[in-house]
Design a protein around this motif. Structure first.
Motif, PDB file in Angstrom:
ATOM      1  N   GLU A   1       0.822  -1.214   0.000  1.00  0.00           N
ATOM      2  CA  GLU A   1       0.000   0.000   0.000  1.00  0.00           C
ATOM      3  C   GLU A   1       0.853   1.260   0.000  1.00  0.00           C
ATOM      4  OE1 GLU A   1      -2.439  -0.671   3.409  1.00  0.00           O
ATOM      5  OE2 GLU A   1      -3.920  -1.868   2.289  1.00  0.00           O
ATOM      6  N   ALA A   2       2.048   1.189   0.610  1.00  0.00           N
ATOM      7  CA  ALA A   2       2.945   2.355   0.630  1.00  0.00           C
ATOM      8  C   ALA A   2       3.618   2.574  -0.714  1.00  0.00           C
ATOM      9  CB  ALA A   2       4.003   2.177   1.713  1.00  0.00           C
ATOM     10  N   LYS A   3       3.795   1.479  -1.484  1.00  0.00           N
ATOM     11  CA  LYS A   3       4.449   1.552  -2.800  1.00  0.00           C
ATOM     12  C   LYS A   3       5.746   2.370  -2.742  1.00  0.00           C
ATOM     13  CE  LYS A   3       0.336   0.852  -5.664  1.00  0.00           C
ATOM     14  NZ  LYS A   3      -0.433   0.213  -4.597  1.00  0.00           N
ATOM     15  N   PRO A   4       6.734   1.932  -1.948  1.00  0.00           N
ATOM     16  CA  PRO A   4       7.948   2.733  -1.775  1.00  0.00           C
ATOM     17  C   PRO A   4       8.916   2.673  -2.945  1.00  0.00           C
ATOM     18  CG  PRO A   4       8.145   0.674  -0.577  1.00  0.00           C
ATOM     19  CD  PRO A   4       6.754   0.699  -1.140  1.00  0.00           C
ATOM     20  N   LEU A   5       8.874   1.615  -3.753  1.00  0.00           N
ATOM     21  CA  LEU A   5       9.858   1.456  -4.815  1.00  0.00           C
ATOM     22  C   LEU A   5       9.453   2.218  -6.068  1.00  0.00           C
ATOM     23  CD1 LEU A   5      10.653  -2.336  -4.376  1.00  0.00           C
ATOM     24  CD2 LEU A   5      11.940  -0.369  -3.542  1.00  0.00           C
ATOM     25  N   GLY A   6      10.354   3.081  -6.516  1.00  0.00           N
ATOM     26  CA  GLY A   6      10.092   3.878  -7.715  1.00  0.00           C
ATOM     27  C   GLY A   6       9.252   5.112  -7.478  1.00  0.00           C
ATOM     28  N   ARG A   7       8.687   5.252  -6.271  1.00  0.00           N
ATOM     29  CA  ARG A   7       7.875   6.429  -5.951  1.00  0.00           C
ATOM     30  C   ARG A   7       8.770   7.559  -5.457  1.00  0.00           C
ATOM     31  NH1 ARG A   7       5.779   7.905  -0.975  1.00  0.00           N
ATOM     32  NH2 ARG A   7       6.150   5.832  -0.085  1.00  0.00           N
ATOM     33  N   ASN A   8       8.447   8.791  -5.811  1.00  0.00           N
ATOM     34  CA  ASN A   8       9.202   9.929  -5.308  1.00  0.00           C
ATOM     35  C   ASN A   8       8.945  10.074  -3.812  1.00  0.00           C
ATOM     36  OD1 ASN A   8      10.576  12.305  -4.849  1.00  0.00           O
ATOM     37  ND2 ASN A   8       9.327  13.556  -6.196  1.00  0.00           N
ATOM     38  N   LEU A   9       9.976   9.935  -3.001  1.00  0.00           N
ATOM     39  CA  LEU A   9       9.829   9.986  -1.548  1.00  0.00           C
ATOM     40  C   LEU A   9       9.921  11.403  -0.990  1.00  0.00           C
ATOM     41  CD1 LEU A   9      11.945   6.835  -0.632  1.00  0.00           C
ATOM     42  CD2 LEU A   9       9.499   6.995  -1.120  1.00  0.00           C
ATOM     43  N   LEU A  10      10.224  12.375  -1.826  1.00  0.00           N
ATOM     44  CA  LEU A  10      10.238  13.765  -1.370  1.00  0.00           C
ATOM     45  C   LEU A  10       8.825  14.324  -1.353  1.00  0.00           C
ATOM     46  CD1 LEU A  10      13.298  15.405  -3.165  1.00  0.00           C
ATOM     47  CD2 LEU A  10      13.113  14.747  -0.770  1.00  0.00           C
ATOM     48  N   LYS A  11       8.538  15.142  -0.361  1.00  0.00           N
ATOM     49  CA  LYS A  11       7.262  15.844  -0.285  1.00  0.00           C
ATOM     50  C   LYS A  11       7.374  17.163  -1.046  1.00  0.00           C
ATOM     51  CE  LYS A  11       5.671  12.715   2.600  1.00  0.00           C
ATOM     52  NZ  LYS A  11       6.858  11.832   2.682  1.00  0.00           N
ATOM     53  N   ASN A  12       6.313  17.519  -1.773  1.00  0.00           N
ATOM     54  CA  ASN A  12       6.252  18.815  -2.443  1.00  0.00           C
ATOM     55  C   ASN A  12       7.500  19.064  -3.293  1.00  0.00           C
ATOM     56  OD1 ASN A  12       5.424  21.378  -3.177  1.00  0.00           O
ATOM     57  ND2 ASN A  12       5.977  22.335  -1.228  1.00  0.00           N
TER      58      ASN A  12
END
Length: 225
Positions: A32-43
């Protein structure tokens, strides 16, 4: 679905073949968090700009604005600070009357990414590390930190230069891939430093498309800034 089914789904959809996937991990939460390949920076684009559009023209106002040292933007998710630099009079001959001098400042934006809170697991971060940091301009500082947030396991610094006498109407791309840094990474400290100049008008470095991504295999993905 069962824990085993969530694990199987993560492995199939993300291509995690050969990646450590212990049974003790909550794979439903990871999926559900989908951490791989997702941009982890906010804004990632607080100045409201897009890398698909050239940087905006400098708009000169009839009346100079009051001095300010922070570009207009929405800085939610970022910690910001300003360092006003002293006037440089070294090149002015003695006795010359000074009417006005440009005021320079550094505007710094930074945020710390908690990799485990974002859904990554120890076994991926430690023996099978392979993360990609995408970044932006003017001075960029990225550090991979241990769990105490002070031990630097690896870091990257970039200071791209440009001809400041003309406006290029193009973005400068900066990107870096961390690899081979060993176990222990739990946080990413990401910092921009923007050089500002005020003399009747406010001139600032612009950036957009900031990104921090984690991947189990190397990738050619890049962001522009």
């Amino acid at each position: 679905m069962s824990a085993a089914e969530w694990k199987k789904r993560c492995k199939a959809e993300w291509g995690l073949h050969g990646v450590p996937m212990p049974d003790g991990v909550d794979w439903k939460s990871v999926y559900e968090a989908k951490p791989l390949g997702r941009n982890l920076l906010k804004n990632p684009a607080p100045l409201g700009l897009s890398k698909n559009i050239p940087p905006p023209e400098i708009e000169l106002e009839r009346r100079p604005p009051p001095p300010h040292f922070q570009p207009d933007g929405d800085y939610a998710g970022w910690t910001t600070s300003t360092e006003v630099l002293p006037f440089d009079t070294s090149g002015i001959p003695e006795g010359v009357e000074i009417c006005a001098l440009p005021e320079y400042s550094w505007f710094t934006l930074e945020q710390v990414v908690d990799l485990k809170t974002e859904g990554l697991w120890d076994e991926l971060l430690d023996p099978y590390e392979e993360s990609q940091i995408d970044d932006s301009i003017y001075h960029l500082h990225v550090k991979l930190l241990a769990s105490d947030k002070s031990t630097v396991i690896s870091e990257y610094n970039a200071s791209p230069t440009k001809d400041q006498s003309t406006q290029s109407h193009t973005w400068t791309e900066v990107s870096h891939v961390f690899s081979g840094y060993g176990p222990g990474v739990r946080y990413v400290h990401f910092q921009h430093r923007l050089k500002n100049n005020f003399l009747n008008f406010f001139f600032t470095t612009r950036f957009t498309g900031s990104s921090v991504t984690v991947r189990p295999v190397k990738s050619s993905l890049k962001e522009s800034s």
